[in-house]
Design an enzyme around this catalytic site. Structure first.
Site, mmCIF file in Angstrom:
data_model
loop_
_atom_site.group_PDB
_atom_site.id
_atom_site.type_symbol
_atom_site.label_atom_id
_atom_site.label_comp_id
_atom_site.label_asym_id
_atom_site.label_seq_id
_atom_site.Cartn_x
_atom_site.Cartn_y
_atom_site.Cartn_z
ATOM 1 N N GLY A 1 -8.227 -43.368 34.122
ATOM 2 C CA GLY A 1 -9.537 -42.899 34.233
ATOM 3 C C GLY A 1 -9.831 -41.738 33.255
ATOM 4 C CE1 TYR B 1 -19.306 -41.377 43.583
ATOM 5 C CE2 TYR B 1 -21.007 -39.741 43.110
ATOM 6 C CZ TYR B 1 -19.566 -40.330 42.979
ATOM 7 O OH TYR B 1 -18.940 -39.260 42.184
HETATM 8 N N1 LIG Z 1 -17.606 -38.651 36.030
HETATM 9 C C1 LIG Z 1 -18.376 -37.829 36.619
HETATM 10 O O1 LIG Z 1 -19.255 -37.347 35.962
HETATM 11 C C2 LIG Z 1 -18.042 -37.273 37.817
HETATM 12 C C3 LIG Z 1 -18.893 -36.124 38.333
HETATM 13 C C4 LIG Z 1 -18.319 -35.629 39.943
HETATM 14 C C5 LIG Z 1 -17.276 -36.161 40.352
HETATM 15 N N2 LIG Z 1 -16.604 -37.289 39.912
HETATM 16 C C6 LIG Z 1 -15.446 -37.916 40.431
HETATM 17 O O2 LIG Z 1 -14.327 -37.491 39.768
HETATM 18 C C7 LIG Z 1 -13.262 -38.697 39.962
HETATM 19 C C8 LIG Z 1 -13.131 -39.239 38.678
HETATM 20 O O3 LIG Z 1 -13.982 -39.546 37.928
HETATM 21 P P1 LIG Z 1 -13.971 -40.205 36.308
HETATM 22 O O4 LIG Z 1 -14.838 -39.866 35.613
HETATM 23 O O5 LIG Z 1 -12.437 -39.880 35.868
HETATM 24 O O6 LIG Z 1 -13.682 -41.897 36.659
HETATM 25 P P2 LIG Z 1 -13.514 -43.114 35.861
HETATM 26 O O7 LIG Z 1 -13.054 -42.926 34.449
HETATM 27 O O8 LIG Z 1 -14.373 -44.273 36.251
HETATM 28 O O9 LIG Z 1 -11.799 -43.591 36.615
HETATM 29 C C9 LIG Z 1 -11.811 -44.082 37.953
HETATM 30 C C10 LIG Z 1 -10.517 -44.842 38.188
HETATM 31 O O10 LIG Z 1 -10.667 -45.345 39.627
HETATM 32 C C11 LIG Z 1 -10.121 -46.515 39.645
HETATM 33 N N3 LIG Z 1 -10.266 -47.455 40.677
HETATM 34 C C12 LIG Z 1 -11.827 -47.533 40.934
HETATM 35 N N4 LIG Z 1 -11.690 -48.384 41.961
HETATM 36 C C13 LIG Z 1 -10.560 -48.358 42.602
HETATM 37 C C14 LIG Z 1 -9.964 -48.891 43.759
HETATM 38 N N5 LIG Z 1 -10.695 -49.638 44.511
HETATM 39 N N6 LIG Z 1 -8.582 -48.914 43.847
HETATM 40 C C15 LIG Z 1 -7.832 -48.143 43.054
HETATM 41 N N7 LIG Z 1 -8.552 -47.722 41.818
HETATM 42 C C16 LIG Z 1 -9.880 -47.846 41.623
HETATM 43 C C17 LIG Z 1 -10.588 -47.017 38.082
HETATM 44 O O11 LIG Z 1 -9.911 -48.169 37.622
HETATM 45 P P3 LIG Z 1 -10.530 -49.568 36.994
HETATM 46 O O12 LIG Z 1 -11.624 -49.092 35.969
HETATM 47 O O13 LIG Z 1 -9.464 -50.415 36.328
HETATM 48 O O14 LIG Z 1 -11.447 -50.106 38.317
HETATM 49 C C18 LIG Z 1 -10.445 -46.053 37.214
HETATM 50 O O15 LIG Z 1 -9.013 -45.889 36.903
HETATM 51 C C19 LIG Z 1 -14.120 -39.498 41.065
HETATM 52 O O16 LIG Z 1 -13.630 -39.485 42.118
HETATM 53 C C20 LIG Z 1 -15.489 -39.446 40.694
HETATM 54 O O17 LIG Z 1 -16.359 -39.616 42.248
HETATM 55 C C21 LIG Z 1 -16.944 -37.739 38.649
#
Ligand SMILES: NC(=O)c1ccc[n+]([C@@H]2O[C@H](COP(=O)([O-])OP(=O)(O)OC[C@H]3O[C@@H](n4cnc5c(N)ncnc54)[C@H](OP(=O)(O)O)[C@@H]3O)[C@@H](O)[C@H]2O)c1
Length: 294
Positions: free
Chosen positions: A10, A125
């Site tokens: 991710g 969410y």
């Molecule tokens: N992006 C933002 O702006 C933001 C802001 C605040 C907080 N966050 C938090 O930061 C964290 C990381 O975000 P990110 O942007 O790095 O997300 P990301 O790029 O979407 O990565 C999320 C990862 O989680 C995996 N995943 C999803 N569902 C799953 C499941 N049921 N079991 C196992 N793996 C699963 C995905 O795999 P697949 O894609 O293969 O399903 C992907 O590898 C998250 O907890 C998010 O809530 C993000």
């Protein structure tokens, strides 16, 4: 240390893997193909096969509209998935670093949220992530829950697809020469390598707890775009979008700025200003830092 990183392909997970590797730690990278968080059996099977000191969970279902449409799935991953991880890591004696979100707040404050503020999520969410926080905090005493915000990194966000905000702004500027952005939503834009660095630092401590973990300072999305174009030197017509021009399908906090109060209290805060994080990102991604005409 033996580290496990979940969500390792991710946006954030890939930088967490890199940050631990560069400090010489042994890292086991787990993607969704390796583990299904919503299944206790899958989590136990995957984590139990090899001992680890620290498990870092960056995985989540965090596409806000999808969560609203599929609330059971959102809770299965973000709440029960976090519970599964907390139970298994507790049983194995591992500490758990779990990533959460600024969306646990309703955005009604006009000054940065601190860890002791009462969360009031506005959407599925945020509610599912808050439930996940509570499971982690109550089930594994060796936990770090990190709330972060408005992430951008080199690896695209898998849940949202496409470009992060920085790259999207630069693309729109190149293609259209005119960009309109809202000026009434405020965040602390945070580069993923900075969160990864903070996670590595915390992993070496036993200062378990709930932490806000974002870049210092805040801005509106319009101000963020303004800074992106200023750093790159892009010649673009940047305009403030009218209220309601980009109507949100799901309610979101208008002000979700977090203060890293607990990291600061414990002398652990490594975050820099969001402007510094942005400049480093733009230099690293080799975005030309010279004036362009569009
Ligand atoms: N992006 C933002 O702006 C933001 C802001 C605040 C907080 N966050 C938090 O930061 C964290 C990381 O975000 P990110 O942007 O790095 O997300 P990301 O790029 O979407 O990565 C999320 C990862 O989680 C995996 N995943 C999803 N569902 C799953 C499941 N049921 N079991 C196992 N793996 C699963 C995905 O795999 P697949 O894609 O293969 O399903 C992907 O590898 C998250 O907890 C998010 O809530 C993000």
């Amino acid at each position: 240390m033996n580290i496990v990183v979940i969500g390792s392909n991710g946006q954030l997970g890939s930088d967490v893997v890199h940050a631990f590797n560069s400090q010489g730690h042994a890292v086991r990278s787990l993607t969704h193909a390796d583990v299904e968080l919503s299944s206790l059996e899958s989590v136990r099977c995957c984590l139990g096969s090899q001992s680890s000191d620290v498990v870092v969970n960056t995985a989540a279902m965090h596409h806000v509209e999808n969560c609203e449409q599929y609330p059971q799935k959102a809770f299965a991953v973000n709440a029960l998935g976090a519970r599964n991880l907390a139970i298994v890591t507790r049983d194995l004696g591992s500490s758990l670093i779990h990533v959460s979100t600024d969306y646990v707040f309703d955005g009604k404050k006009s000054e940065p949220y601190i860890e002791s503020d009462t969360p009031v999520p506005l959407n599925v969410y945020g509610n599912s992530k808050l439930a996940g926080e509570y499971f982690v905090r109550t089930l594994n005493p060796k936990h770090f829950v990190l709330r972060t915000s408005a992430l951008y990194g080199k690896q695209p966000c898998r849940a949202k697809g496409g470009l992060n905000f920085v790259d999207l702004m630069l693309k729109l500027a190149r293609e259209r020469g005119r960009v309109r952005v809202v000026n009434d939503e405020f965040v602390s834009p945070t580069a993923t390598p900075d969160v990864a660095r903070q996670i590595v630092a915390l992993s070496a401590s036993d200062a378990f707890g709930l932490y806000h973990a974002t870049s210092e300072g805040s801005c509106s999305w319009y101000e963020f775009a303004l800074e992106i174009f200023a750093v790159v030197g892009t010649d673009v017509k940047l305009e403030i979008a009218s209220p309601g021009e980009f109507p949100a399908k799901v309610p979101r906090p208008r002000y979700s700025v977090l203060e890293n109060r607990e990291l600061k209290n414990r002398g652990l805060n490594l975050f820099k200003s969001w402007r510094v994080g942005l400049t480093e990102y733009l230099c690293e991604t080799k975005t030309p830092l010279v004036p362009q005409s569009v």
